[in-house]
Design an enzyme around this catalytic site. Structure first.
Site, mmCIF file in Angstrom:
data_model
loop_
_atom_site.group_PDB
_atom_site.id
_atom_site.type_symbol
_atom_site.label_atom_id
_atom_site.label_comp_id
_atom_site.label_asym_id
_atom_site.label_seq_id
_atom_site.Cartn_x
_atom_site.Cartn_y
_atom_site.Cartn_z
ATOM 1 N N HIS A 28 0.834 -1.196 0.000
ATOM 2 C CA HIS A 28 0.000 0.000 0.000
ATOM 3 C C HIS A 28 0.870 1.246 0.000
ATOM 4 O O HIS A 28 2.094 1.179 0.111
ATOM 5 C CB HIS A 28 -0.969 0.010 1.200
ATOM 6 C CG HIS A 28 -0.318 0.322 2.514
ATOM 7 N ND1 HIS A 28 -0.949 1.010 3.526
ATOM 8 C CD2 HIS A 28 0.920 0.050 2.999
ATOM 9 C CE1 HIS A 28 -0.134 1.128 4.551
ATOM 10 N NE2 HIS A 28 0.995 0.557 4.268
ATOM 11 N N CYS A 47 6.195 6.488 4.124
ATOM 12 C CA CYS A 47 5.023 5.668 3.791
ATOM 13 C C CYS A 47 4.227 6.253 2.623
ATOM 14 O O CYS A 47 3.270 5.646 2.152
ATOM 15 C CB CYS A 47 4.111 5.490 5.008
ATOM 16 S SG CYS A 47 5.001 4.753 6.374
ATOM 17 N N HIS A 53 4.900 0.278 -0.466
ATOM 18 C CA HIS A 53 5.728 -0.621 0.350
ATOM 19 C C HIS A 53 4.823 -1.736 0.861
ATOM 20 O O HIS A 53 3.595 -1.619 0.807
ATOM 21 C CB HIS A 53 6.376 0.145 1.520
ATOM 22 C CG HIS A 53 5.366 0.726 2.463
ATOM 23 N ND1 HIS A 53 4.759 1.940 2.266
ATOM 24 C CD2 HIS A 53 4.829 0.230 3.613
ATOM 25 C CE1 HIS A 53 3.909 2.183 3.251
ATOM 26 N NE2 HIS A 53 3.937 1.155 4.087
ATOM 27 N N HIS A 55 3.661 -5.131 3.604
ATOM 28 C CA HIS A 55 3.599 -5.623 4.987
ATOM 29 C C HIS A 55 3.171 -7.082 4.998
ATOM 30 O O HIS A 55 2.394 -7.511 4.146
ATOM 31 C CB HIS A 55 2.549 -4.853 5.804
ATOM 32 C CG HIS A 55 2.895 -3.426 6.037
ATOM 33 N ND1 HIS A 55 3.900 -3.019 6.878
ATOM 34 C CD2 HIS A 55 2.352 -2.288 5.533
ATOM 35 C CE1 HIS A 55 3.961 -1.691 6.895
ATOM 36 N NE2 HIS A 55 3.030 -1.229 6.072
ATOM 37 N N ASP A 93 -5.381 -10.673 0.545
ATOM 38 C CA ASP A 93 -4.078 -11.342 0.460
ATOM 39 C C ASP A 93 -3.431 -11.177 -0.923
ATOM 40 O O ASP A 93 -4.079 -11.362 -1.953
ATOM 41 C CB ASP A 93 -4.236 -12.833 0.778
ATOM 42 C CG ASP A 93 -2.889 -13.508 0.981
ATOM 43 O OD1 ASP A 93 -1.946 -12.842 1.445
ATOM 44 O OD2 ASP A 93 -2.784 -14.718 0.679
ATOM 45 N N HIS A 94 -2.152 -10.765 -0.889
ATOM 46 C CA HIS A 94 -1.367 -10.530 -2.121
ATOM 47 C C HIS A 94 -1.982 -9.447 -2.996
ATOM 48 O O HIS A 94 -1.901 -9.517 -4.228
ATOM 49 C CB HIS A 94 -1.148 -11.845 -2.901
ATOM 50 C CG HIS A 94 -0.094 -12.699 -2.265
ATOM 51 N ND1 HIS A 94 -0.307 -13.367 -1.081
ATOM 52 C CD2 HIS A 94 1.188 -12.954 -2.620
ATOM 53 C CE1 HIS A 94 0.795 -14.018 -0.749
ATOM 54 N NE2 HIS A 94 1.725 -13.774 -1.654
ATOM 55 N N GLU A 138 0.220 -4.399 11.958
ATOM 56 C CA GLU A 138 0.788 -3.966 10.668
ATOM 57 C C GLU A 138 2.265 -4.350 10.603
ATOM 58 O O GLU A 138 2.773 -4.791 9.578
ATOM 59 C CB GLU A 138 0.636 -2.453 10.503
ATOM 60 C CG GLU A 138 1.084 -1.954 9.139
ATOM 61 C CD GLU A 138 1.213 -0.458 9.064
ATOM 62 O OE1 GLU A 138 1.760 0.145 10.011
ATOM 63 O OE2 GLU A 138 0.749 0.111 8.061
HETATM 64 N N1 LIG Z 1 -1.809 5.887 12.742
HETATM 65 C C1 LIG Z 1 -1.086 5.258 11.788
HETATM 66 N N2 LIG Z 1 0.157 5.668 11.543
HETATM 67 C C2 LIG Z 1 0.895 5.033 10.591
HETATM 68 C C3 LIG Z 1 0.354 3.943 9.889
HETATM 69 C C4 LIG Z 1 -0.969 3.558 10.158
HETATM 70 O O1 LIG Z 1 -1.516 2.630 9.552
HETATM 71 N N3 LIG Z 1 -1.652 4.236 11.112
HETATM 72 N N4 LIG Z 1 1.120 3.308 8.967
HETATM 73 C C5 LIG Z 1 2.349 3.658 8.697
HETATM 74 C C6 LIG Z 1 3.088 2.937 7.623
HETATM 75 O O2 LIG Z 1 2.211 2.298 6.725
HETATM 76 C C7 LIG Z 1 4.176 2.043 7.956
HETATM 77 O O3 LIG Z 1 4.433 1.083 7.050
HETATM 78 C C8 LIG Z 1 4.804 1.944 9.247
HETATM 79 O O4 LIG Z 1 6.077 1.391 9.022
HETATM 80 P P1 LIG Z 1 7.322 1.584 9.899
HETATM 81 O O5 LIG Z 1 7.376 2.949 10.497
HETATM 82 O O6 LIG Z 1 8.471 1.158 9.086
HETATM 83 O O7 LIG Z 1 7.016 0.491 10.975
HETATM 84 P P2 LIG Z 1 7.613 0.298 12.393
HETATM 85 O O8 LIG Z 1 7.104 1.373 13.294
HETATM 86 O O9 LIG Z 1 7.276 -1.083 12.853
HETATM 87 O O10 LIG Z 1 9.151 0.360 12.092
HETATM 88 P P3 LIG Z 1 10.384 1.049 12.799
HETATM 89 O O11 LIG Z 1 11.290 -0.074 13.092
HETATM 90 O O12 LIG Z 1 9.955 1.770 14.036
HETATM 91 O O13 LIG Z 1 10.915 1.971 11.761
HETATM 92 C C9 LIG Z 1 2.973 4.799 9.363
HETATM 93 N N5 LIG Z 1 2.144 5.438 10.338
HETATM 94 ZN ZN LIG Z 2 2.580 0.625 5.573
#
Ligand SMILES: Nc1nc2c(c(=O)[nH]1)N=C([C@H](O)[C@H](O)COP(=O)(O)OP(=O)(O)OP(=O)(O)O)CN2
Ligand SMILES: [Zn+2]
Length: 149
Positions: A28, A47, A53, A55, A93-94, A138
């Site tokens: 997404h 993002c 990217h 998940h 999925d996918h 996620e």
């Molecule tokens: N309120 C939300 N905030 C964010 C969402 C969401 O769905 N709701 N989603 C994202 C991004 O899609 C995203 O992929 C997050 O990835 P990332 O920051 O890499 O994930 P992590 O926090 O697990 O990774 P770190 O290791 O902390 O970088 C962003 N915000």
């Molecule tokens: Zn994401």
């Protein structure tokens, strides 16, 4: 008790929660059509990458209900599995969430909105009043809970 008098004592109603976990993969991009490109970039950062990217999502579907005295079950997990196949795996999925899932054509594919989408699908497929919670992981660190409010 008087001799010869049988007393039927109703068994107490007991409630349980069942959770079934399902993983799926999807990609997404966080991008809102109601914001400018600059705003999208500022708010969603990496993002908002134009090419998206991916998940490996994990969803926990929880139902809550009375244990049926005859079957010993709140619901048959085999049936829950089929609802998950229909309501989560088939549509998601996918997939590219933004391009393949009509719900996200004009709705940002955040995990909050994904949890709402899954809730709306599952509530239609499950027996009435059983769905309790949708929890979407996620990433290992980002977990969203929706209870239909
Ligand atoms: N309120 C939300 N905030 C964010 C969402 C969401 O769905 N709701 N989603 C994202 C991004 O899609 C995203 O992929 C997050 O990835 P990332 O920051 O890499 O994930 P992590 O926090 O697990 O990774 P770190 O290791 O902390 O970088 C962003 N915000
Ligand atoms: Zn994401």
């Amino acid at each position: 008790m008087e001799k010869g008098v049988k007393r039927v004592i109703a068994a107490r109603e007991r409630f349980c929660y069942i959770t079934r976990v399902q993983s799926f993969s999807a990609c997404h991009r966080l991008h809102s059509k109601s914001l400018t490109d600059e705003e999208n970039e500022r708010i969603f950062g990496k993002c908002n990458n134009p090419n998206g990217h991916g998940h490996n999502y994990k969803v926990e579907v929880t139902v809550r209900g009375k244990i049926d005295q005859n079957t010993g079950m709140v619901m048959n997990i085999t049936d829950l599995k089929q609802c998950i196949e229909e309501g989560i795996l088939k549509p998601l999925d996918h997939k590219n969430l933004d391009l393949d899932v009509p719900f996200f054509a004009n709705t940002v594919s955040t995990t909050e909105n994904l949890a709402v989408f899954i809730w709306d699908n599952m509530v239609k497929l499950l027996p009435p009043n059983l769905l309790y919670e949708i929890k979407v992981h996620e990433t290992d660190k980002n977990i969203i809970v929706y209870r239909g409010e």
